[in-house]
Design a protein around this motif. Structure first.
Motif, PDB file in Angstrom:
ATOM      1  N   GLY A 163      28.003   2.161   4.462  1.00 20.38           N
ATOM      2  CA  GLY A 163      27.890   3.328   5.186  1.00 20.38           C
ATOM      3  C   GLY A 163      26.407   4.341   5.107  1.00 20.38           C
ATOM      4  N   PRO A 164      26.031   5.619   4.907  1.00 15.32           N
ATOM      5  CA  PRO A 164      24.829   5.822   4.767  1.00 15.32           C
ATOM      6  C   PRO A 164      23.860   5.516   3.348  1.00 15.32           C
ATOM      7  N   MET A 165      23.949   4.756   2.632  1.00 13.04           N
ATOM      8  CA  MET A 165      23.941   3.820   1.348  1.00 13.04           C
ATOM      9  C   MET A 165      22.322   2.967   1.733  1.00 13.04           C
ATOM     10  N   LEU A 166      23.277   2.173   3.026  1.00 13.42           N
ATOM     11  CA  LEU A 166      22.540   1.403   3.912  1.00 13.42           C
ATOM     12  C   LEU A 166      21.231   1.855   4.541  1.00 13.42           C
ATOM     13  N   ILE A 167      21.032   2.921   4.676  1.00 11.68           N
ATOM     14  CA  ILE A 167      19.998   4.105   5.158  1.00 11.68           C
ATOM     15  C   ILE A 167      18.769   4.015   4.106  1.00 11.68           C
ATOM     16  N   ILE A 168      19.393   3.811   3.158  1.00  8.13           N
ATOM     17  CA  ILE A 168      18.346   4.344   1.617  1.00  8.13           C
ATOM     18  C   ILE A 168      17.659   2.428   1.439  1.00  8.13           C
ATOM     19  N   SER A 169      18.678   1.708   1.268  1.00 12.65           N
ATOM     20  CA  SER A 169      17.930   0.324   1.571  1.00 12.65           C
ATOM     21  C   SER A 169      17.220   0.016   3.003  1.00 12.65           C
ATOM     22  N   GLY A 170      17.597   0.659   4.079  1.00 16.06           N
ATOM     23  CA  GLY A 170      16.460   0.675   4.804  1.00 16.06           C
ATOM     24  C   GLY A 170      14.677   0.793   4.262  1.00 16.06           C
ATOM     25  N   ILE A 171      14.889   2.156   4.141  1.00 10.61           N
ATOM     26  CA  ILE A 171      13.762   3.058   3.525  1.00 10.61           C
ATOM     27  C   ILE A 171      13.094   2.372   2.451  1.00 10.61           C
ATOM     28  N   ILE A 172      13.365   1.753   2.019  1.00  8.33           N
ATOM     29  CA  ILE A 172      13.408   0.806   0.376  1.00  8.33           C
ATOM     30  C   ILE A 172      12.527  -0.429   1.127  1.00  8.33           C
ATOM     31  N   GLN A 173      13.095  -1.035   1.598  1.00  8.51           N
ATOM     32  CA  GLN A 173      13.125  -2.290   2.817  1.00  8.51           C
ATOM     33  C   GLN A 173      11.502  -2.159   3.515  1.00  8.51           C
ATOM     34  N   GLY A 174      11.582  -1.452   3.994  1.00 10.29           N
ATOM     35  CA  GLY A 174      10.821  -0.939   5.393  1.00 10.29           C
ATOM     36  C   GLY A 174       9.676  -0.471   4.216  1.00 10.29           C
ATOM     37  N   LEU A 175       9.357   0.059   3.327  1.00 11.39           N
ATOM     38  CA  LEU A 175       8.304   0.940   1.529  1.00 11.39           C
ATOM     39  C   LEU A 175       8.031  -0.429   1.606  1.00 11.39           C
ATOM     40  N   GLY A 176       8.991  -1.574   1.139  1.00 14.40           N
ATOM     41  CA  GLY A 176       8.062  -3.132   0.459  1.00 14.40           C
ATOM     42  C   GLY A 176       7.665  -3.864   1.438  1.00 14.40           C
ATOM     43  N   ALA A 177       7.538  -3.436   2.572  1.00 10.67           N
ATOM     44  CA  ALA A 177       6.957  -4.567   3.790  1.00 10.67           C
ATOM     45  C   ALA A 177       5.828  -3.770   4.363  1.00 10.67           C
ATOM     46  N   GLU A 178       6.088  -2.266   4.321  1.00  7.59           N
ATOM     47  CA  GLU A 178       4.822  -1.457   5.038  1.00  7.59           C
ATOM     48  C   GLU A 178       3.431  -1.835   3.507  1.00  7.59           C
ATOM     49  N   SER A 179       4.297  -1.710   2.157  1.00 15.80           N
ATOM     50  CA  SER A 179       2.885  -1.863   1.034  1.00 15.80           C
ATOM     51  C   SER A 179       2.207  -2.975   1.321  1.00 15.80           C
ATOM     52  N   ALA A 180       2.581  -4.120   1.582  1.00 15.51           N
ATOM     53  CA  ALA A 180       1.854  -5.363   2.296  1.00 15.51           C
ATOM     54  C   ALA A 180       0.451  -4.774   3.222  1.00 15.51           C
ATOM     55  N   PHE A 181       1.195  -3.998   3.912  1.00 17.83           N
ATOM     56  CA  PHE A 181      -0.519  -3.727   5.476  1.00 17.83           C
ATOM     57  C   PHE A 181      -0.789  -2.947   4.536  1.00 17.83           C
ATOM     58  N   ALA A 182      -0.535  -1.632   3.684  1.00 14.62           N
ATOM     59  CA  ALA A 182      -1.199  -0.607   3.440  1.00 14.62           C
ATOM     60  C   ALA A 182      -2.253  -1.238   2.311  1.00 14.62           C
ATOM     61  N   LEU A 183      -2.041  -2.234   1.255  1.00 20.12           N
ATOM     62  CA  LEU A 183      -2.961  -3.260   1.042  1.00 20.12           C
ATOM     63  C   LEU A 183      -4.236  -3.638   1.900  1.00 20.12           C
ATOM     64  N   THR A 184      -3.533  -4.031   2.852  1.00 19.27           N
ATOM     65  CA  THR A 184      -4.882  -4.685   3.733  1.00 19.27           C
ATOM     66  C   THR A 184      -5.472  -3.575   3.682  1.00 19.27           C
ATOM     67  N   ARG A 185      -5.097  -2.300   3.763  1.00 23.40           N
ATOM     68  CA  ARG A 185      -5.779  -0.583   4.558  1.00 23.40           C
ATOM     69  C   ARG A 185      -5.637  -0.923   6.584  1.00 23.40           C
ATOM     70  N   TYR A 186      -4.470  -1.864   6.373  1.00 24.92           N
ATOM     71  CA  TYR A 186      -4.634  -2.233   8.022  1.00 24.92           C
ATOM     72  C   TYR A 186      -5.164  -2.703   8.921  1.00 24.92           C
ATOM     73  N   LYS A 187      -5.678  -3.534   8.179  1.00 22.46           N
ATOM     74  CA  LYS A 187      -6.909  -4.550   9.061  1.00 22.46           C
ATOM     75  C   LYS A 187      -6.210  -5.700   8.990  1.00 22.46           C
ATOM     76  N   TYR A 188      -5.621  -6.515   8.369  1.00 25.37           N
ATOM     77  CA  TYR A 188      -4.839  -8.110   8.410  1.00 25.37           C
ATOM     78  C   TYR A 188      -4.208  -8.089   8.670  1.00 25.37           C
ATOM     79  N   TYR A 189      -3.608  -9.098   9.440  1.00 23.14           N
ATOM     80  CA  TYR A 189      -2.008  -9.236  10.103  1.00 23.14           C
ATOM     81  C   TYR A 189      -1.268 -10.572  10.504  1.00 23.14           C
ATOM     82  N   ASN A 190      -2.731 -11.608   9.868  1.00 22.81           N
ATOM     83  CA  ASN A 190      -2.444 -12.930   9.749  1.00 22.81           C
ATOM     84  C   ASN A 190      -1.581 -13.378   8.790  1.00 22.81           C
TER      85      ASN A 190
END
Length: 192
Positions: free
Chosen positions: A85-112
């Motif tokens: 149910g809706p708790m899964l949306i929170i999980s998706g948000i958290i997972q997305g934030l985790g992945a996003e954090s790696a790209f943010a660490l590189t200032r969105y410059k590296y996608y190797n």
């Protein structure tokens, strides 16, 4: 910040819907693995549930792609009937934030490959912390919990990061991504 183009939004949304179906399809696989190996069974394949964030970010290369794609996929998965149910949306948000954090660490410059694998690891780490508090991991031994975390991080790196890159590169080879950042990068490398 670069403006999003309509076709980038459409592709990100389409990928999110496709992977919402994939995510649902892998639930029975996770249950079988959990039945065979205990809670760590899910962690063996947990990277599959982060893969759209890595693919969308790798193709589009704009801030928010990882976060938004994972959030949309989770929302669609709930609409398709995921029992959590809706708790899964929170999980998706958290997972997305985790992945996003790696790209943010590189200032969105590296996608190797290294950054894509880091994105999978960060999605695993963020989701694991969330899961620790919502799934009762505290009742397990600390060594087992550590093994679960390590397994999930490896799954995030290999399934989400490595497989996500491979799938995106294969799609780029067809030419359908020629007007996206990944397609343009592949064209430049091929021309060089």
């Amino acid at each position: 910040m670069k403006q999003w183009r309509l076709k980038e939004i459409v592709v990100m949304s389409a990928l999110s819907v496709v992977f919402a179906v994939v995510y649902l399809a892998f639930l029975p696989v996770g249950k079988i693995l959990a039945g065979l190996f205990g809670p760590i069974g899910y962690d063996l394949i947990f990277g599959i549930w982060f893969i759209v964030s890595i693919i969308a970010a790798y193709i589009i290369r704009k801030p928010g792609a990882a976060f938004l794609s994972e959030t949309i996929a989770a929302t669609v998965e709930v609409l398709l009937g995921n029992a959590i149910g809706p708790m899964l949306i929170i999980s998706g948000i958290i997972q997305g934030l985790g992945a996003e954090s790696a790209f943010a660490l590189t200032r969105y410059k590296y996608y190797n490959l290294q950054v894509l694998m880091l994105a999978g690891i960060m999605a695993a780490l963020f989701s694991f912390v969330w899961g620790y508090f919502t799934s009762g991991f505290a009742a397990l031994t600390s060594s087992y919990v550590f093994a679960m975390l390590l397994t999930r991080m490896i799954s995030g790196a290999l399934i989400a990061g490595l497989l996500g890159k491979w799938l995106s590169d294969a799609l780029a080879k067809t030419g359908v991504l020629s007007s996206f950042a990944l397609g343009k990068e592949k064209r430049r490398k091929h021309a060089a």
